[in-house]
Design an enzyme around this catalytic site. Structure first.
Site, PDB file in Angstrom:
ATOM      1  N   ARG A   1      -6.504 -14.770   1.747  1.00 15.03           N
ATOM      2  CA  ARG A   1      -6.414 -15.298   2.339  1.00 15.03           C
ATOM      3  C   ARG A   1      -8.011 -14.316   3.007  1.00 15.03           C
ATOM      4  O   ARG A   1      -8.336 -15.847   3.826  1.00 15.03           O
ATOM      5  CB  ARG A   1      -5.010 -14.829   3.393  1.00 15.03           C
ATOM      6  CG  ARG A   1      -4.988 -14.991   4.989  1.00 15.03           C
ATOM      7  CD  ARG A   1      -4.693 -14.008   5.834  1.00 15.03           C
ATOM      8  NE  ARG A   1      -4.786 -12.720   6.233  1.00 15.03           N
ATOM      9  CZ  ARG A   1      -4.528 -10.945   5.558  1.00 15.03           C
ATOM     10  NH1 ARG A   1      -3.315 -11.321   4.521  1.00 15.03           N
ATOM     11  NH2 ARG A   1      -4.900 -10.288   5.785  1.00 15.03           N
TER      12      ARG A   1
ATOM     13  N   ASN B   1     -10.232 -10.353  15.447  1.00 16.07           N
ATOM     14  CA  ASN B   1     -10.573  -9.846  14.335  1.00 16.07           C
ATOM     15  C   ASN B   1     -12.095  -9.726  14.305  1.00 16.07           C
ATOM     16  O   ASN B   1     -12.503  -8.887  13.998  1.00 16.07           O
ATOM     17  CB  ASN B   1     -10.371 -11.756  13.283  1.00 16.07           C
ATOM     18  CG  ASN B   1      -9.383 -11.494  13.008  1.00 16.07           C
ATOM     19  OD1 ASN B   1      -7.916 -11.278  13.615  1.00 16.07           O
ATOM     20  ND2 ASN B   1      -8.688 -13.133  12.850  1.00 16.07           N
TER      21      ASN B   1
ATOM     22  N   TYR C   1       4.360 -12.886   9.575  1.00 17.20           N
ATOM     23  CA  TYR C   1       3.854 -12.820   8.281  1.00 17.20           C
ATOM     24  C   TYR C   1       4.615 -12.829   7.227  1.00 17.20           C
ATOM     25  O   TYR C   1       5.773 -13.034   6.957  1.00 17.20           O
ATOM     26  CB  TYR C   1       3.084 -11.395   7.956  1.00 17.20           C
ATOM     27  CG  TYR C   1       2.338 -10.761   8.581  1.00 17.20           C
ATOM     28  CD1 TYR C   1       1.930 -10.606   9.545  1.00 17.20           C
ATOM     29  CD2 TYR C   1       1.652  -9.134   7.875  1.00 17.20           C
ATOM     30  CE1 TYR C   1       1.051  -9.967  10.347  1.00 17.20           C
ATOM     31  CE2 TYR C   1       1.046  -8.437   8.932  1.00 17.20           C
ATOM     32  CZ  TYR C   1       0.869  -9.043  10.439  1.00 17.20           C
ATOM     33  OH  TYR C   1      -0.587  -8.897  10.816  1.00 17.20           O
TER      34      TYR C   1
ATOM     35  N   ARG D   1       3.093   0.369   9.152  1.00 19.19           N
ATOM     36  CA  ARG D   1       3.325   0.200  10.474  1.00 19.19           C
ATOM     37  C   ARG D   1       4.046  -0.230  10.201  1.00 19.19           C
ATOM     38  O   ARG D   1       5.060  -0.850   9.813  1.00 19.19           O
ATOM     39  CB  ARG D   1       2.096  -0.579  10.210  1.00 19.19           C
ATOM     40  CG  ARG D   1       0.582  -0.855  10.083  1.00 19.19           C
ATOM     41  CD  ARG D   1      -0.279  -2.103  10.614  1.00 19.19           C
ATOM     42  NE  ARG D   1      -1.761  -1.956   9.463  1.00 19.19           N
ATOM     43  CZ  ARG D   1      -2.828  -1.233   9.932  1.00 19.19           C
ATOM     44  NH1 ARG D   1      -2.586  -0.881  11.179  1.00 19.19           N
ATOM     45  NH2 ARG D   1      -3.745  -1.632   9.273  1.00 19.19           N
TER      46      ARG D   1
ATOM     47  N   HIS E   1       0.179   2.921   1.441  1.00 18.47           N
ATOM     48  CA  HIS E   1      -0.526   2.294   1.867  1.00 18.47           C
ATOM     49  C   HIS E   1       1.035   0.923   1.050  1.00 18.47           C
ATOM     50  O   HIS E   1       1.340  -0.145   1.355  1.00 18.47           O
ATOM     51  CB  HIS E   1      -1.060   0.853   1.104  1.00 18.47           C
ATOM     52  CG  HIS E   1      -0.720   0.347   1.534  1.00 18.47           C
ATOM     53  ND1 HIS E   1      -1.740  -1.902   0.986  1.00 18.47           N
ATOM     54  CD2 HIS E   1      -1.995  -0.743   2.801  1.00 18.47           C
ATOM     55  CE1 HIS E   1      -1.631  -2.367   1.821  1.00 18.47           C
ATOM     56  NE2 HIS E   1      -1.596  -1.803   3.210  1.00 18.47           N
TER      57      HIS E   1
END
Length: 725
Positions: free
Chosen positions: A596, A74, A500, A407, A467
């Site tokens: 988050r 990250n 996820y 993705r 997106h």
């Protein structure tokens, strides 16, 4: 089905644009100037929460090692993108204020201070907590110096046969300029003395990234009690083989992070793929923005690196070895089930289970009966979304498939299904977002493979990233065409769908199908479409639509009607949305935010946000779904989709939220939100000053409920018994 009282029967979601002016955030005289938290520092606070999971002794030790690696990964991306962006704004003279009105120079200074503290804490967590816990579990990370003669002999053989042939020592002298140091590579700096001339020289040895970062000391040892040595330690102890006849004076480890953000100037006269490929080549040579060095590095070597790499003292991070704890991903994958989370196998959603255990469910038949709300990874992606597209590809009654791809995985069954469909003669449209950050090259490869198979591949709209997560299947049934749609909050990626947390709606609703048809026409052609019924779409009207929903809650509160707002996102930064939530709070509307990552909103501030609560949940799964919910005078409305509350999502991306209409789905989402915000659930609480505090145990020290573990325990049996609402 619930009625849609926010719209008159003859109005559409896009009519928000026609009669509603957004709140004037420029003026906003009734709101204090310092009402936002800095987005970059808020991101660092998020990564600190990840680090706190690595510190938690109640978690399995290999999961703690995994969280250390996630923290490192990250932070790398944060420097490559966010810090690089701030530096670029300074260098180019575009040093516009950040979201809190401070200059990028001041923000970079604060980032440096906090990042240094976090990286030192990160190293200490590994050395003092996780490494000893790994050793207790039979996974010892040792140094070469601590090994006996037999182990050293074995490792020498391994080095000679497996490592030495691929190493490339590079000297630095008048005939050899300082070598290019690639971003995120691990390197050994070596100072040697020529035994004949007495002259000191500098060399660099790159640690090969294709080799295992942790080398097994003795493969004959039991996996339950095994020793590992870092690859760089092994190389460092065999430098004499690389520099025969030279005296090794010093060797240290260092690592460079470079600006790897990609900015493509989209010229309508230039092929986008070619332009992006050229930019990807330039990415490799971005300027350094961080230099990590082992804390034993001598001043002479450090001075050389600082001078040659042109970094500032602020950009140097002295850390104890080993550097790049992202390498712990290797250890975290060890096959030691007792040191991992218990295995969880996603279940097939109740509505998609076959009537006969030996048969495969008919997805179209199931969805035609009733909308299906999916909750991954508790419910299987493979037996729902993937099966939906695979069945569509094989079904002779399916005429067309349209899908967005942002993705996906390297061996994507989703892409293979689209290829199969095209090869069988179906009309297939794939909108591949080749500008998805750090997946650009993979998506270019997929796009070309799809094109070769006859798929109509498009790349979206100039200046916008696509997106949204959409799939549309057109099927001929009894002489008429029927739409089958999927709208999700996560990518069409079977691998990430297992880690996820996401929501997805499978529906045969004709209005949703028509909405998606119009949206795909806009993305693949020249249409400028605003007539959507159940969708809110960015960038044209999503923000205004959400502001209208918030304004309606304010009006309901003032009229004494039930009112409330709930938002679940990865990040919330957009000033217009935040200001609207502040005004809702001041009007007495209860606002609950489940986030988050980044949160620029200040909750619980007197006169500003007394009625706003912010919670964050991190754990085994990455909370990824986006939800926008309003009480709406007692007739709740819930939207799910791909958009976070950020400028890029609302202004520079094509995003889509879909309104849920099934009362059971609305109840399920609401109940899950209730539990997330409950004080009996383990979570982090945000204070108005930006401080996050973890609440994991109650007053008596007993663990609070882990939401994800509870859902795993409940959704499986509920789906198997067919009790899903």
């Amino acid at each position: 089905m619930t009625t849609d009282s926010a719209f008159d029967d003859d109005r559409t979601a896009s009519d928000f644009d026609d009669d509603f002016e957004p709140f004037d955030i420029e003026g906003a005289p009734d709101l204090p100037a310092e009402r936002y938290l800095d987005r970059e520092l808020s991101w660092l606070a998020f990564n600190k929460r990840v680090l706190e999971l690595a510190e938690d002794p109640t978690l399995p030790v290999l999961e703690r090692a995994n969280f250390l690696a996630i923290f490192a990964s990250n932070l790398d991306e944060f420097f490559m993108v966010r810090v690089a962006g701030l530096k670029r704004r300074i260098i180019t003279g575009l040093a516009v204020p950040t979201n809190v009105g401070r200059s990028p120079v001041d923000v970079l200074s604060d980032i440096s201070k906090q990042a240094h503290e976090l990286q030192n804490r990160h190293a200490a967590v590994y050395q003092d907590l996780v490494k000893p816990a790994l050793a207790e579990g039979g996974i010892q990370v040792v140094t070469f110096d601590s090994l006996g003669a037999d182990a050293r002999d074995h490792l020498r053989d391994y080095f000679s046969s497996q490592i030495f042939p691929v190493l490339m020592p590079l000297a630095v002298d008048p005939a050899h300029p300082f070598p290019y140091i690639s971003g995120l590579s691990l390197n050994l700096s070596v100072r040697v003395r020529n035994s004949r001339t007495g002259r000191q020289e500098f060399a660099r040895v790159k640690v090969p990234q294709m080799l295992p970062r942790f080398v097994r000391v003795d493969p004959t040892e039991s996996i339950e009690n095994a020793r590992y040595i870092t690859l760089e330690d092994l190389i460092a102890n065999h430098l004499g083989d690389l520099f025969p006849g030279m005296e090794i004076l010093e060797h240290h480890v260092f690592r460079v992070t470079r600006n790897e953000d990609v900015e493509v100037e989209e010229d309508e006269t230039e092929n986008l793929i070619k332009a992006l490929e050229k930019e990807l080549l330039r990415r490799r040579f971005g300027p350094p923005i961080r230099l990590e060095v082992s804390d034993d590095m001598d001043d002479v070597t450090l001075g050389l690196l600082v001078r040659e790499l042109d970094v500032t003292e602020q950009e140097v991070y002295r850390l104890p070895a080993p550097l790049d704890l992202g390498g712990l991903f290797d250890l975290s994958r060890l096959d030691r089930p007792e040191l991992h989370y218990p295995t969880h196998v996603p279940v097939t959603a109740a509505q998609l289970q076959p009537s006969d255990s030996n048969l495969r469910a008919d997805i179209f038949k199931a969805v035609s009966r009733r909308d299906v709300l999916l909750h991954h990874p508790y419910e299987s992606f493979a037996t729902s979304v993937q099966a939906f597209l695979e069945q569509a590809a094989a079904d002779p009654d399916v005429l067309a498939i349209k899908q967005t791809l942002y993705r996906t995985s390297g061996d994507s069954p989703i892409v293979e299904a689209l290829i199969d469909a095209a090869e069988s003669g179906k009309q297939v449209l794939a909108l591949v977002e080749i500008k998805a950050r750090f997946d650009e090259q993979a998506n270019i490869t997929w796009a070309r493979k799809l094109e070769k198979a006859g798929v109509h591949v498009v790349y979206g709209l100039v200046g916008l990233k696509t997106h949204c997560k959409l799939a549309l299947v057109i099927r001929q049934e009894k002489g008429t065409l029927r739409h089958y749609s999927h709208i999700g909050t996560g990518n069409y990626n079977p691998k990430t769908s297992r880690i996820y947390e996401d929501l997805g709606l499978l529906t045969a609703d004709d209005q949703v199908g028509k909405d998606l048809t119009r949206l795909f026409n806009e993305l693949s052609g020249y249409a400028i479409e605003k007539k959507f019924k159940r969708l809110l779409v960015a960038p044209l009207h999503l923000r205004k639509g959400l502001l209208k929903l918030i304004a309606n809650e304010i009006a309901n509160a003032k009229a004494g009607k039930p009112a409330g707002i709930r938002v679940k996102v990865n990040s919330i930064v957009d000033e217009a949305i935040i200001d609207a939530l502040y005004r809702a709070s001041n009007a007495g509307v209860k606002v609950e935010v489940w986030v988050r990552g980044i949160c620029s909103l200040r909750p619980g501030v007197p006169g500003l946000s007394e009625n706003i609560t912010v919670r964050s949940i991190l754990g085994r799964y990455l909370e990824h779904s986006r939800i926008f919910s309003v009480v709406n005078g007692g007739d709740p409305q819930i939207y799910i989709g791909s958009a976070d509350m950020m400028h890029r999502n609302l202004d520079r991306r094509v995003e889509a939220l879909v309104r849920l209409t099934d009362p059971g789905h609305i109840a399920d989402v609401s109940a899950n939100f209730d539990r997330a915000m409950d004080d009996r659930t383990s979570s982090w609480h945000l204070e108005g000053d930006g401080t996050w505090t973890r609440h994991a145990v109650d007053e008596s020290g007993r663990p609070l409920e882990d939401l994800q573990s509870s859902l795993m325990a409940e959704i499986g049996p509920r789906s198997r018994s067919g009790l899903r609402r």
